[in-house]
Write an enzyme that holds these catalytic residues in place. Sequence first.
Site, PDB file in Angstrom:
ATOM      1  N   ASP A   1       0.812  -1.190   0.043  1.00 24.73           N
ATOM      2  CA  ASP A   1      -0.055  -0.002   0.188  1.00 24.73           C
ATOM      3  C   ASP A   1       0.725   1.234  -0.199  1.00 24.73           C
ATOM      4  O   ASP A   1       0.366   2.586  -0.272  1.00 24.73           O
ATOM      5  CB  ASP A   1      -0.931  -0.050   1.154  1.00 24.73           C
ATOM      6  CG  ASP A   1      -2.047  -1.041   1.097  1.00 24.73           C
ATOM      7  OD1 ASP A   1      -2.324  -1.504   0.069  1.00 24.73           O
ATOM      8  OD2 ASP A   1      -2.428  -1.392   2.263  1.00 24.73           O
TER       9      ASP A   1
ATOM     10  N   ARG B   1      -2.368   0.920 -10.139  1.00 24.00           N
ATOM     11  CA  ARG B   1      -1.718   2.011  -9.675  1.00 24.00           C
ATOM     12  C   ARG B   1      -0.352   1.884 -10.282  1.00 24.00           C
ATOM     13  O   ARG B   1       0.375   3.148 -10.423  1.00 24.00           O
ATOM     14  CB  ARG B   1      -1.377   1.348  -8.233  1.00 24.00           C
ATOM     15  CG  ARG B   1      -2.451   1.730  -7.334  1.00 24.00           C
ATOM     16  CD  ARG B   1      -2.388   1.415  -5.701  1.00 24.00           C
ATOM     17  NE  ARG B   1      -3.440   1.793  -5.107  1.00 24.00           N
ATOM     18  CZ  ARG B   1      -3.896   1.382  -3.784  1.00 24.00           C
ATOM     19  NH1 ARG B   1      -3.065   0.571  -3.403  1.00 24.00           N
ATOM     20  NH2 ARG B   1      -4.999   1.832  -3.299  1.00 24.00           N
TER      21      ARG B   1
HETATM   22  C1  S3P Z   1      -5.766  -5.550   3.209  1.00 24.65           C
HETATM   23  C2  S3P Z   1      -4.576  -6.368   2.380  1.00 24.65           C
HETATM   24  C3  S3P Z   1      -3.730  -5.748   1.264  1.00 24.65           C
HETATM   25  C4  S3P Z   1      -3.836  -4.284   1.113  1.00 24.65           C
HETATM   26  C5  S3P Z   1      -5.338  -3.733   1.479  1.00 24.65           C
HETATM   27  C6  S3P Z   1      -5.612  -4.060   2.779  1.00 24.65           C
HETATM   28  C7  S3P Z   1      -5.859  -5.934   4.346  1.00 24.65           C
HETATM   29  O1  S3P Z   1      -4.465  -6.255   0.213  1.00 24.65           O
HETATM   30  O2  S3P Z   1      -3.528  -3.690  -0.167  1.00 24.65           O
HETATM   31  O3  S3P Z   1      -5.301  -2.176   1.519  1.00 24.65           O
HETATM   32  O4  S3P Z   1      -6.504  -5.235   5.048  1.00 24.65           O
HETATM   33  O5  S3P Z   1      -5.999  -7.291   4.284  1.00 24.65           O
HETATM   34  P1  S3P Z   1      -4.001  -7.790  -0.480  1.00 24.65           P
HETATM   35  O6  S3P Z   1      -4.825  -8.636   0.486  1.00 24.65           O
HETATM   36  O7  S3P Z   1      -5.101  -7.689  -1.811  1.00 24.65           O
HETATM   37  O8  S3P Z   1      -2.834  -7.861  -0.667  1.00 24.65           O
END
Ligand code: S3P
Length: 417
Positions: free
Chosen positions: A305, A336
Amino acid sequence: MIATVRNARRLEGVVALPGDKSISHRALILGSVASGRSRLSGLSPGADVQSTIRCLGELGAAFDGSTLEGYGLRGLRRAGPLDCGNSGTTMRLLAGLLAAQDFKSELIGDESLARRPMDRVVGPLGEMGAWTSWPPLRVGGKTPLHGISYTMPVPSAQVKSAVLLAGLYADGSTSVIEPVKTRDHTELMLSSMGAPILVEGLKVQIGPTNRLEPLDIDVPGDISAAAFWLVAGGLVPGSRVRIPGVGINPTRTAFVELLRATGFKVREANRRYVGGELVADLEVTSAFSLRPIRIGGDTAAKMIDELPVLAVAATQMPGQSVITGAAELRVKESNRIVAMEEGLAAMGADITAVDDGWVINGPRTLEAARVSAQGDHRVAMALAVAALIADGRTEIDGAECVEISYPDFFDHLEYLC
Ligand code: S3P
């Protein structure tokens, strides 16, 4: 909304971060199936967490802003289509929880969410014996589930969490093996609620349970929101930004460690545990000499992120920065990789998108431009940080999407300037 951001002379002040988005979703979702009343404070004020609150309300879990009444693992009731808005975390975590219920649910979302891959969650839930279909995403109505051992092809805390939530209801134990350790808030919270969960390196194992104890949690500040101020404070000369109460769970701090390794001055004080999560006060002051960034392989997944704002930092590093291993960025709220290449290139950066990241040559003086947030909160905030170090007044189109995770972002930016 168009946000206009000017070059900043210096940034100074104390920022009150929004509550951690990942922890907020989990506290609400897990609290909704706890046996009893949970007390939740410091939740993220963002629209994503509002989506979770709305969906849970429709499923019968009442949240009044500070307490959440949980009626047990079988206490949710059938609802109409559940609108997850822009929130992938809402959709994927609820898919796991709802796949194990004896009623069917449909999960819908906005245009961006409708485009995002859900096969990654439907696959393992189907292996557990759940009824699933996608698109549109429908789950549930066929129980009991059975435990599986699932080796995740792509690192994803959301998929891991979905499988663990379904595993609470499955016959036998369920394990998830990750390619790289992703954020572990679900594991910590489930453990604090008395669930039979075991973590061994990259493997997480959960057994079925009849009951989860309610939560009493004060959500720490979101380190992924702090990331914007860490980069801005490091790049704008003469700055000093203090950020109290940041969640520094070790599965979330790879970005801060990388910034330090490239020459950023980030200090940490007052380390403590709050509700099972590690928290500290951070302070960033301007960096003097920077080194280029080289990340690839598994490293990108540990700061997924934070990568849009890392690209901004790379424009100011002398030499060539190479950020790869981040193909997942293509399936976030926007693509992104493309969004940041377009925005930063318009501002005069030397940035080339590759399949799984960017190659960025620096340092470059950035110039104000009209850029687009592309409907993506993290792109909007990363471009705003770029605007703080660019000559002139940058206009960011579609900047209202900061609402998703950080509604006060532009107010905080103005205050720090
Ligand atoms: C998150 C996991 C991540 C992250 C997202 C929040 C979470 O995504 O990019 O902003 O709260 O589990 P991914 O599980 O798709 O990597």
